[in-house]
Scaffold this motif. Structure first.
Motif, PDB file in Angstrom:
ATOM      1  N   VAL A 346      37.574  20.813 -11.675  1.00 26.49           N
ATOM      2  CA  VAL A 346      38.960  20.588 -11.272  1.00 26.49           C
ATOM      3  C   VAL A 346      39.536  19.372 -11.987  1.00 26.49           C
ATOM      4  O   VAL A 346      40.685  19.381 -12.452  1.00 26.49           O
ATOM      5  CB  VAL A 346      39.046  20.432  -9.738  1.00 26.49           C
ATOM      6  N   LEU A 347      38.743  18.307 -12.102  1.00 22.15           N
ATOM      7  CA  LEU A 347      39.212  17.123 -12.815  1.00 22.15           C
ATOM      8  C   LEU A 347      39.503  17.436 -14.281  1.00 22.15           C
ATOM      9  O   LEU A 347      40.495  16.965 -14.845  1.00 22.15           O
ATOM     10  CB  LEU A 347      38.170  16.003 -12.726  1.00 22.15           C
ATOM     11  N   LEU A 348      38.647  18.232 -14.893  1.00 20.57           N
ATOM     12  CA  LEU A 348      38.827  18.559 -16.312  1.00 20.57           C
ATOM     13  C   LEU A 348      40.054  19.427 -16.552  1.00 20.57           C
ATOM     14  O   LEU A 348      40.649  19.388 -17.639  1.00 20.57           O
ATOM     15  CB  LEU A 348      37.580  19.273 -16.844  1.00 20.57           C
ATOM     16  N   GLU A 349      40.459  20.205 -15.544  1.00 19.63           N
ATOM     17  CA  GLU A 349      41.551  21.158 -15.718  1.00 19.63           C
ATOM     18  C   GLU A 349      42.866  20.679 -15.121  1.00 19.63           C
ATOM     19  O   GLU A 349      43.839  21.430 -15.076  1.00 19.63           O
ATOM     20  CB  GLU A 349      41.164  22.503 -15.077  1.00 19.63           C
ATOM     21  N   SER A 350      42.923  19.442 -14.620  1.00 18.16           N
ATOM     22  CA  SER A 350      44.136  18.983 -13.938  1.00 18.16           C
ATOM     23  C   SER A 350      44.262  17.466 -14.067  1.00 18.16           C
ATOM     24  O   SER A 350      43.436  16.812 -14.718  1.00 18.16           O
ATOM     25  CB  SER A 350      44.092  19.375 -12.464  1.00 18.16           C
TER      26      SER A 350
END
Length: 423
Positions: A346-350
């Motif tokens: 989630v961190l990598l995509e947002s």
């Protein structure tokens, strides 16, 4: 190498036939087969066969035989110490059941002089809470399990399980019997490993409860080092909540727990061994808008959504305390999960943020995928360490793994790549 990671570890069936332990103990106590057989009201040939069977299973002589009697060898002394600890646990079970039941009676259960399958049936029933599931795990029919339980209950004079519409529920007597039985069987398992160690063989299974910090930082390196040195050992890990792991530790189902330490009041009856200090960090993807700022304050993070563990978890409590102590309000939490892989993706995509230990994403930091915001968060300091039973006498394999863990954590802040190069 042998490494498994799974649900709560199931106690392995001991490689020592428990039904022979009473005869072995009597020979140690009386110094001869004839006196042991008289004390047990068993034929001398039966006592002799029991001792020979144990010696065959362990691959070692347990007694020095002479015209003057029988004395335990080094191997026999190791087994005797563990057998006496196992019998002490079962004596506790008997005393507790005697308090709870007027009809309580001594039986072979309390000296482990019982078919191993019957002992395992009790443990499976306590774990699965269903007669059919326990029967399937044991590879026998459901009526056979029901008959075993009925016979054991009649023999000890106490009801161990209540039958309900949703399955079986241990009675108070059942809980104490099964609790002490697990501890007793663990002693016998360790005895076999100790005898093998005297013979120069490092074998057996080490069972570790691991919380989030230990799982992602210390334990993988320690296991790798251990198994490269001693490939005949096997390591299994248990994941789950702190409460589940502590209960398993107290019951002897795992050897120790590694992770962030809770306050002493949450660890009654256990020893806490701090190994290193940890401080949490605000983490985001590389290229996040906050990474481009010349300076960042904690208040700046209020403009972004967060991914955090559920309310009531230690990390979430630290997070809430951090913001409230600085009087800047609480950020918006849009994802609640304890799964580090989900948080990472989630961190990598947002542009979401999270509060984690830097050790948990060390590879992502070194590869440039994630970054740590330059924020000092002393309020989040915590200790990482070991939890063990106070009366614990670990197996040879557990001692070796504990030594590897301590060696790793004695070197502060060494990058994982350096650990790997030193393996």
């Amino acid at each position: 190498m042998h490494l498994t990671a799974s649900r709560p570890a199931e106690p392995a069936a001991p490689s020592v036939s428990t039904r022979h332990l009473r005869a072995f103990h009597a020979v140690c106590l009386h110094g001869s087969v004839s006196q042991a057989s008289a004390a047990l009201c068993r034929a001398q040939s039966a006592v002799t066969r029991a001792v020979l069977q144990l010696e065959s299973e362990l691959g070692a002589p347990l007694f020095e035989r002479s015209v003057h009697g029988m004395l335990p060898t080094r191997f026999g002394q190791v087994l005797l110490r563990r057998v006496e600890r196992a019998f002490a646990y079962m004596d506790t079970a008997y005393r507790d059941v005697a308090v709870l039941s007027r009809d309580a009676r001594r039986s072979g259960l309390y000296s482990l002089h019982m078919n191993e399958r019957r002992l395992k049936a009790l443990i499976e029933l306590s774990r699965r809470r269903h007669m059919g599931a326990a029967a399937e795990a044991l590879g026998i029919s459901q009526p056979a399990v029901s008959l075993m339980l009925r016979d054991i209950e009649q023999e000890i004079g106490a009801t161990l399980f209540e039958r309900g519409v949703r399955g079986l529920y241990p009675t108070q007597a059942g809980e104490t019997v099964i609790w002490q039985l697990k501890l007793a069987l663990n002693e016998i398992r360790i005895a076999a490993d100790e005898v093998a160690a005297i013979r120069g063989l490092k074998q057996g299974e080490v069972r570790v409860g691991v919380l989030s910090l230990g799982r992602s930082y210390v334990l993988p390196v320690a296991i790798t080092r251990l198994l490269r040195k001693h490939p005949q050992l096997k390591v299994s890990t248990m994941e789950g909540s702190f409460e589940v792991q502590v209960n398993a530790l107290r019951a002897g189902e795992i050897d120790f727990v590694l992770g962030a330490l809770r306050p002493p009041q949450h660890c009654k009856g256990l020893s806490r061994e701090p190994l290193l200090n940890d401080m949490m960090a605000v983490v985001c993807r590389a290229g996040h808008p906050l990474c481009a700022q010349a300076s960042v304050s904690l208040a700046d993070t209020l403009a972004h959504e967060w991914a955090l563990p559920h309310a009531g978890t230690p990390t979430r409590s630290l997070f809430e305390t951090l913001f409230s102590s600085r009087g800047i309000g609480q950020p918006q939490i849009t994802l609640e999960t304890t799964d580090l892989s989900i948080i990472r993706e989630v961190l990598l995509e947002s542009d979401m943020l999270s509060l984690v230990s830097p050790h948990q994403y060390r590879r992502e930091f070194s590869s440039g995928m994630l970054c740590q915001l330059p924020l000092a968060l002393p309020e989040t300091a915590r200790q990482v360490g070991l939890l063990r039973r106070i009366d614990d006498r670990p197996s040879p394999g557990a001692q070796l793994l504990l030594a590897e863990v301590r060696a790793i954590t004695s070197i502060p802040e060494v990058p994982l790549t350096e650990f790997e190069l030193s393996l």
